[in-house]
Design a protein around this motif. Sequence first.
Motif, mmCIF file in Angstrom:
data_model
loop_
_atom_site.group_PDB
_atom_site.id
_atom_site.type_symbol
_atom_site.label_atom_id
_atom_site.label_comp_id
_atom_site.label_asym_id
_atom_site.label_seq_id
_atom_site.Cartn_x
_atom_site.Cartn_y
_atom_site.Cartn_z
ATOM 1 N N ASN A 198 -7.992 5.860 39.596
ATOM 2 C CA ASN A 198 -9.298 4.946 40.177
ATOM 3 C C ASN A 198 -10.613 5.609 39.554
ATOM 4 O O ASN A 198 -11.237 6.307 40.462
ATOM 5 C CB ASN A 198 -9.051 5.150 41.650
ATOM 6 C CG ASN A 198 -9.915 3.805 42.193
ATOM 7 O OD1 ASN A 198 -10.351 3.054 41.598
ATOM 8 N ND2 ASN A 198 -10.461 4.161 43.611
ATOM 9 N N ARG A 199 -10.738 5.420 38.655
ATOM 10 C CA ARG A 199 -11.946 5.725 37.834
ATOM 11 C C ARG A 199 -13.281 5.213 38.614
ATOM 12 O O ARG A 199 -13.524 4.069 38.894
ATOM 13 C CB ARG A 199 -12.163 5.085 36.332
ATOM 14 C CG ARG A 199 -11.222 5.897 35.481
ATOM 15 C CD ARG A 199 -11.106 5.116 34.060
ATOM 16 N NE ARG A 199 -10.236 5.761 32.991
ATOM 17 C CZ ARG A 199 -10.685 6.548 32.020
ATOM 18 N NH1 ARG A 199 -11.965 7.002 31.879
ATOM 19 N NH2 ARG A 199 -9.930 6.966 31.204
ATOM 20 N N PRO A 200 -14.121 6.051 38.950
ATOM 21 C CA PRO A 200 -15.366 5.486 39.592
ATOM 22 C C PRO A 200 -16.242 4.965 38.549
ATOM 23 O O PRO A 200 -16.344 5.050 37.385
ATOM 24 C CB PRO A 200 -16.020 6.886 40.182
ATOM 25 C CG PRO A 200 -15.638 7.936 39.277
ATOM 26 C CD PRO A 200 -14.123 7.635 38.694
ATOM 27 N N VAL A 201 -17.209 4.344 39.128
ATOM 28 C CA VAL A 201 -18.563 4.196 38.555
ATOM 29 C C VAL A 201 -19.652 4.950 38.633
ATOM 30 O O VAL A 201 -19.798 5.525 40.127
ATOM 31 C CB VAL A 201 -19.182 2.729 39.064
ATOM 32 C CG1 VAL A 201 -20.541 2.527 38.464
ATOM 33 C CG2 VAL A 201 -18.208 1.370 38.754
ATOM 34 N N VAL A 202 -20.319 5.505 37.523
ATOM 35 C CA VAL A 202 -20.937 6.775 37.790
ATOM 36 C C VAL A 202 -22.596 6.511 37.401
ATOM 37 O O VAL A 202 -22.676 5.632 36.484
ATOM 38 C CB VAL A 202 -20.466 8.042 36.993
ATOM 39 C CG1 VAL A 202 -21.443 9.062 36.837
ATOM 40 C CG2 VAL A 202 -19.049 8.396 37.402
ATOM 41 N N VAL A 203 -23.381 7.069 38.382
ATOM 42 C CA VAL A 203 -24.687 6.471 38.102
ATOM 43 C C VAL A 203 -25.744 8.028 38.002
ATOM 44 O O VAL A 203 -25.307 8.615 39.027
ATOM 45 C CB VAL A 203 -25.469 5.379 38.675
ATOM 46 C CG1 VAL A 203 -25.231 5.720 40.310
ATOM 47 C CG2 VAL A 203 -26.775 5.036 38.470
ATOM 48 N N GLY A 204 -26.505 8.205 37.234
ATOM 49 C CA GLY A 204 -27.465 9.262 37.375
ATOM 50 C C GLY A 204 -28.565 8.978 37.938
ATOM 51 O O GLY A 204 -29.154 7.859 37.986
ATOM 52 N N VAL A 205 -28.761 9.673 39.022
ATOM 53 C CA VAL A 205 -29.957 9.371 40.032
ATOM 54 C C VAL A 205 -31.008 10.908 40.025
ATOM 55 O O VAL A 205 -30.382 11.956 40.444
ATOM 56 C CB VAL A 205 -29.380 9.489 41.371
ATOM 57 C CG1 VAL A 205 -30.610 9.049 42.340
ATOM 58 C CG2 VAL A 205 -28.759 8.186 41.547
ATOM 59 N N ASP A 206 -32.247 10.436 39.684
ATOM 60 C CA ASP A 206 -33.108 11.638 39.641
ATOM 61 C C ASP A 206 -34.223 11.658 40.815
ATOM 62 O O ASP A 206 -35.088 12.186 40.695
ATOM 63 C CB ASP A 206 -33.511 11.822 38.315
ATOM 64 C CG ASP A 206 -34.299 11.025 37.638
ATOM 65 O OD1 ASP A 206 -34.814 9.939 38.333
ATOM 66 O OD2 ASP A 206 -34.627 10.864 36.511
ATOM 67 N N GLY A 207 -34.126 10.483 41.307
ATOM 68 C CA GLY A 207 -35.380 9.931 42.310
ATOM 69 C C GLY A 207 -36.308 9.125 41.714
ATOM 70 O O GLY A 207 -37.252 8.588 42.377
ATOM 71 N N SER A 208 -36.532 8.874 40.138
ATOM 72 C CA SER A 208 -37.300 7.894 39.928
ATOM 73 C C SER A 208 -36.844 6.541 40.052
ATOM 74 O O SER A 208 -35.794 6.228 40.745
ATOM 75 C CB SER A 208 -37.409 8.115 38.406
ATOM 76 O OG SER A 208 -36.151 7.686 37.568
ATOM 77 N N SER A 209 -38.118 5.477 39.937
ATOM 78 C CA SER A 209 -37.938 4.238 40.455
ATOM 79 C C SER A 209 -36.714 3.441 39.391
ATOM 80 O O SER A 209 -35.993 2.795 39.989
ATOM 81 C CB SER A 209 -38.922 3.542 40.281
ATOM 82 O OG SER A 209 -39.610 3.569 38.919
ATOM 83 N N THR A 210 -36.790 4.095 38.289
ATOM 84 C CA THR A 210 -35.683 3.465 37.211
ATOM 85 C C THR A 210 -34.289 4.051 37.564
ATOM 86 O O THR A 210 -33.508 2.936 37.442
ATOM 87 C CB THR A 210 -36.143 3.878 35.934
ATOM 88 O OG1 THR A 210 -36.218 5.175 35.686
ATOM 89 C CG2 THR A 210 -37.387 2.992 35.404
ATOM 90 N N SER A 211 -34.302 5.107 38.077
ATOM 91 C CA SER A 211 -32.897 5.622 38.391
ATOM 92 C C SER A 211 -32.334 4.871 39.903
ATOM 93 O O SER A 211 -31.281 4.759 39.830
ATOM 94 C CB SER A 211 -32.896 7.125 38.502
ATOM 95 O OG SER A 211 -33.269 7.726 39.721
ATOM 96 N N LEU A 212 -33.311 4.670 40.535
ATOM 97 C CA LEU A 212 -32.910 3.850 41.939
ATOM 98 C C LEU A 212 -32.457 2.598 41.463
ATOM 99 O O LEU A 212 -31.674 1.902 42.166
ATOM 100 C CB LEU A 212 -33.988 4.131 42.732
ATOM 101 C CG LEU A 212 -34.434 5.314 43.365
ATOM 102 C CD1 LEU A 212 -35.623 5.282 44.321
ATOM 103 C CD2 LEU A 212 -33.227 6.083 43.910
ATOM 104 N N THR A 213 -33.401 1.770 40.694
ATOM 105 C CA THR A 213 -32.589 0.591 40.158
ATOM 106 C C THR A 213 -31.350 0.567 39.462
ATOM 107 O O THR A 213 -30.563 -0.256 39.632
ATOM 108 C CB THR A 213 -33.863 -0.003 39.083
ATOM 109 O OG1 THR A 213 -35.042 -0.032 39.901
ATOM 110 C CG2 THR A 213 -33.671 -1.444 38.648
ATOM 111 N N ALA A 214 -31.032 1.713 38.609
ATOM 112 C CA ALA A 214 -29.971 1.733 37.946
ATOM 113 C C ALA A 214 -28.950 1.920 39.367
ATOM 114 O O ALA A 214 -27.764 1.390 38.793
ATOM 115 C CB ALA A 214 -29.939 2.957 37.073
ATOM 116 N N ALA A 215 -29.148 2.731 40.290
ATOM 117 C CA ALA A 215 -28.077 3.099 41.350
ATOM 118 C C ALA A 215 -27.961 1.491 41.904
ATOM 119 O O ALA A 215 -26.603 1.346 42.435
ATOM 120 C CB ALA A 215 -28.650 3.974 42.332
#
Length: 293
Positions: free
Chosen positions: A2-19
């Motif tokens: 069951n492969r997950p969806v992985v997202v990188g999060v660093d607290g920036s607004s663009t990473s939160l949008t990516a999340a």
Amino acid sequence: MNRPVVVGVDGSSTSLTAAEHAARAAVQRSRPLHLVHGYLHPLGYGVPLNPYDLGVPAPTAEAQKMLEQVAAELTERHAGLRVQVRQVAGGPGATLVEESRRADLVVVGSRGVGGFAGLLLGSVSGQVAQHGHCPALVIRPAEQPIPVDGPVLVGVDGSESADLAVRIAADEAVRRGAELVLVHVLPPERAGAAPAEAAGAAAAEQSESTELLARAAARIRADHPVLAVSQRPVRAASAEQALIAASGEAALMVVGSRGRGGFAGLLLGSVSQALVQHAHCPVLVAHPYEPTD
């Protein structure tokens, strides 16, 4: 697996949008979502100290709190979403590339905390787009709003990489309930050629393009008979220019990691590079999945 969806999060607004986009993708796929934060030693690497004095970098309470807060907000907005959070010692780009070996999809914002204003291919998004071991979704543009309505566009050139992109784009269009648009870019008309010769060459190129698009559409319709598929031959100075322009009307642009001509030594072709840097909508680079045990 069951492969997950992985997202990188660093607290920036663009990473939160990516999340947010990653959460939507995880729900569409019925996959778990992994929020991953890659961290380095606070003094950084390459400092003029004995590396044994630095010790092993450790996760921080601040980053853990950030991840848990993002996870809580996403689960509140997306019913049925399963989320895990994890901090991993290593650079963000290398961390996500490694995570992609076991992922169904890896998602990254086009810019992170460090800015990456020019989005050179040394950035986190560039590393993931180049080296990913599964499809890699770069959320563009960095400025809001990120498009969510519109067709799924995919570049077609007859290469093996583009064929994979077409299959992945069709699956995405089905999940989204969107139209799939197949785009093939023809070369510009020949300058300086005799009118009859130029007309003959243009007709031959148009015929080849129509046949290429028709074959791709037929394969997709065989697998997805209810999917709306349209075919669009475009004549332009370059594939990069044509696809960047077309991305302005799309919710997603899907592109192969390499195009016709191979360029076997390049991990990411020039068209893919240009879209990752300049597209007007999110870009999905269609890497094949890494085999798992």
